[in-house]
Write an enzyme that holds these catalytic residues in place. Structure first.
Site, PDB file in Angstrom:
ATOM      1  CD  GLN A   5       0.850  -8.694  -2.425  1.00 38.31           C
ATOM      2  OE1 GLN A   5       1.629  -9.350  -3.085  1.00 38.31           O
ATOM      3  NE2 GLN A   5      -0.398  -8.534  -2.796  1.00 38.31           N
ATOM      4  CG  ASP A  63      -1.780  -1.226   1.306  1.00 35.94           C
ATOM      5  OD1 ASP A  63      -2.265  -1.670   0.268  1.00 35.94           O
ATOM      6  OD2 ASP A  63      -1.913  -1.772   2.416  1.00 35.94           O
ATOM      7  CE  LYS A  98       3.197  -2.321  -4.535  1.00 30.55           C
ATOM      8  NZ  LYS A  98       2.779  -2.107  -3.156  1.00 30.55           N
ATOM      9  N   GLY A 152      -4.160  -4.439  -4.323  1.00 31.03           N
ATOM     10  CA  GLY A 152      -5.185  -3.459  -4.686  1.00 31.03           C
ATOM     11  C   GLY A 152      -4.505  -2.157  -5.031  1.00 31.03           C
ATOM     12  CG  HIS A 153      -1.763  -1.416  -7.800  1.00 37.08           C
ATOM     13  ND1 HIS A 153      -0.980  -1.866  -8.821  1.00 37.08           N
ATOM     14  CD2 HIS A 153      -1.083  -1.668  -6.673  1.00 37.08           C
ATOM     15  CE1 HIS A 153       0.132  -2.385  -8.329  1.00 37.08           C
ATOM     16  NE2 HIS A 153       0.079  -2.279  -7.027  1.00 37.08           N
TER      17      HIS A 153
HETATM   18  P1  IMP Z   1      -2.624 -12.723   1.866  1.00 34.89           P
HETATM   19  O1  IMP Z   1      -1.678 -12.172   0.842  1.00 34.89           O
HETATM   20  O2  IMP Z   1      -4.073 -12.459   1.520  1.00 34.89           O
HETATM   21  O3  IMP Z   1      -2.370 -14.157   2.189  1.00 34.89           O
HETATM   22  O4  IMP Z   1      -2.394 -11.923   3.242  1.00 34.89           O
HETATM   23  C1  IMP Z   1      -1.194 -12.051   4.004  1.00 34.89           C
HETATM   24  C2  IMP Z   1      -0.783 -10.712   4.603  1.00 34.89           C
HETATM   25  O5  IMP Z   1      -0.403  -9.824   3.565  1.00 34.89           O
HETATM   26  C3  IMP Z   1      -1.895  -9.999   5.370  1.00 34.89           C
HETATM   27  O6  IMP Z   1      -1.317  -9.279   6.449  1.00 34.89           O
HETATM   28  C4  IMP Z   1      -2.454  -9.036   4.353  1.00 34.89           C
HETATM   29  O7  IMP Z   1      -3.081  -7.926   4.968  1.00 34.89           O
HETATM   30  C5  IMP Z   1      -1.177  -8.628   3.640  1.00 34.89           C
HETATM   31  N1  IMP Z   1      -1.405  -8.167   2.260  1.00 34.89           N
HETATM   32  C6  IMP Z   1      -1.653  -8.914   1.170  1.00 34.89           C
HETATM   33  N2  IMP Z   1      -1.780  -8.147   0.081  1.00 34.89           N
HETATM   34  C7  IMP Z   1      -1.587  -6.891   0.474  1.00 34.89           C
HETATM   35  C8  IMP Z   1      -1.550  -5.630  -0.212  1.00 34.89           C
HETATM   36  O8  IMP Z   1      -1.719  -5.532  -1.420  1.00 34.89           O
HETATM   37  N3  IMP Z   1      -1.300  -4.548   0.560  1.00 34.89           N
HETATM   38  C9  IMP Z   1      -1.069  -4.628   1.898  1.00 34.89           C
HETATM   39  N4  IMP Z   1      -1.095  -5.774   2.577  1.00 34.89           N
HETATM   40  C10 IMP Z   1      -1.350  -6.888   1.877  1.00 34.89           C
END
Ligand code: IMP
Length: 437
Positions: free
Chosen positions: A226, A16, A19, A43-44
């Site tokens: 991420q 977040d 990017k 999520g962009h």
């Molecule tokens: P997962 O990727 O859904 O398995 O989540 C694992 C961890 O990564 C959690 O803490 C999510 O909140 C975090 N996470 C996954 N994708 C994002 C992102 O795009 N932005 C911020 N945190 C993310």
């Protein structure tokens, strides 16, 4: 080979970082934008004039007509969500015909989401706080060699055959571990039919497309999702995502050699946020944290969850610079700091009796660390119209210099608002050459 210009853009915090905005800005000069890991957990948010686009799988380059967008082999893709995303873009007049999907990417299926949700529920207070999109189970199946790859979407009967082969096992696992009733093959197949038929023709050998792009001297952007601290190996394990989020993954996640990528741009917010569980040394649960959340609209694009907020942490930024080999920084959301009386930056950690500059290996050690802050004067001016560093108040410029000094990497770009125009390219920035095409 012609002189190709290639750059990887990665998050240097916990995701977040903004990017999407930076990639959208730089994609104006890109012939190809390729994503290399993650799925619709990303999520962009991209603001283009009066339009706000929330993208999950699709690279931000899609808004740029003529840019080829690739979903690389390192990704996991939910066909149902991807089709919704494409339909939404098309309804809003965006041409999506320039998207291609690597046949080697893996599919996120309904049972992956069910497993993700059920496992989080069972973990209770120890949950990861995932996005619930089935990311972990989909990557686990890839490693266990029982995933379904995107190439199976080319022929619906082949997709059905693959699903028929794996579903009994998935149903057994769901039932035995979580008491889930499982899925009926025929029903599930029909749920997926429209998406498979829509996406099948987009499947391609994306590594070959990239190779041809390099040979033709094209501008190629690799879009990370991420951030460094969510990397499966280098992040705050186990509170991480299930893919490698660092720059080196751009090579394995798209099928190019690491030597082909010359620039590595790390995106950092002027403060820090995190969603989900896990330690966060500079988290501020008081007034400053609330102010950052309100001013920065810090709510998840994918889940809508309020983000945890805190001060800029130079220890993690330096760590991210090291594990990514960053040779440039983009600092986003500087405008959010306007109105803060003072601004803190963690320059090191105090861990029991020791002070350290380095990010610990274990989160149990990280939990014992408290930030050592350097405090900077704030500024009151609205900086959202600044277009050069000289337009910024002295205090804001000083803060950017302090980031550069603390991270020991040059700041190439500063973002002062969500719109493309609200971008400052710093003097001597390596991005100037990129932007000149
Ligand atoms: P997962 O990727 O859904 O398995 O989540 C694992 C961890 O990564 C959690 O803490 C999510 O909140 C975090 N996470 C996954 N994708 C994002 C992102 O795009 N932005 C911020 N945190 C993310």
């Amino acid at each position: 080979m012609l002189n190709s210009n290639s750059m990887v853009i990665v998050g240097a915090q916990w995701g977040d970082e903004g990017k999407g905005k930076v990639i959208d800005y730089l994609a104006s000069e890109a012939d190809i934008v390729a994503r290399f890991q993650g799925g619709d957990n990303a999520g962009h948010t991209v603001v283009y004039g009066a339009n706000i686009f929330k993208l999950h799988h699709v690279p931000s380059g899609i808004l740029n007509p003529g840019t080829l967008c690739l979903l690389g082999n390192g990704m996991v893709i939910n066909p149902l969500v991807l089709v919704r995303e494409l339909t939404d873009l098309e309804k809003r007049g965006i041409d999506t015909s320039n998207l291609r999907i690597s046949g080697k990417a893996h599919l996120i299926m309904a049972y992956h989401q069910a497993l993700d949700e059920a496992s989080e529920k069972m973990l209770g207070v120890n949950k990861i706080g995932t996005t619930g999109r089935g990311i972990g189970p989909a990557y686990a199946d890839k490693a266990l060699r029982r995933g379904i790859r995107a190439v199976e979407m080319v022929d619906f009967d082949r997709f059905k055959e693959q699903l028929a082969g794996i579903l009994p096992l998935q149903n057994k696992i769901l039932h035995a571990l979580y008491g889930h009733e499982g899925y009926d093959l025929d029903e599930l197949v029909e749920t997926y039919r429209p998406a498979i038929e829509r996406l099948g023709p987009l499947v391609a050998d994306t590594a070959l497309i990239l190779d041809e792009g390099f040979k033709e001297g094209k501008n190629i952007l690799f879009e990370g999702a991420q951030g460094a601290l969510l990397d499966l190996d280098h992040g705050t394990y186990p509170f991480v995502t299930s893919s490698s989020t660092v720059a080196a993954a751009a090579a394995t996640g798209t099928g190019v050699g690491p030597g082909q990528i010359s620039k590595v741009l790390g995106v950092l917010k002027a403060y820090t946020t995190r969603v989900g569980s896990g330690p966060f040394p500079t988290e501020d649960s008081g007034e400053a944290g609330n102010q950052l959340r309100d001013h920065g609209h810090e709510y998840g694009t994918t889940t809508g969850r309020p983000r945890r907020c805190g001060w800029f942490d130079a220890v993690i930024a330096r760590y991210a610079a090291r594990i990514n080999g960053l040779n440039g920084l983009a600092v986003t959301k500087l405008d959010v700091l306007s109105g803060m009386e003072v601004i803190n930056m963690a320059v090191s950690y105090k861990c029991l009796d020791d002070e350290t500059d380095n990010f610990p290996v274990s989160i149990d050690d990280l939990k014992l660390c408290s930030p050592v802050y350097e405090t900077f004067p704030g500024w009151d001016e609205d900086i959202s119209r600044a277009r050069s560093l000289e337009d910024l108040p002295l205090a804001a410029r000083r803060f950017i210099e302090a980031i550069e000094e603390a991270v020991r990497v040059k700041v190439d770009l500063v973002s002062v608002g969500p719109d493309r125009s609200q971008t400052i390219i710093c003097p001597g920035s390596k991005l100037s050459a990129w932007l000149q095409g």
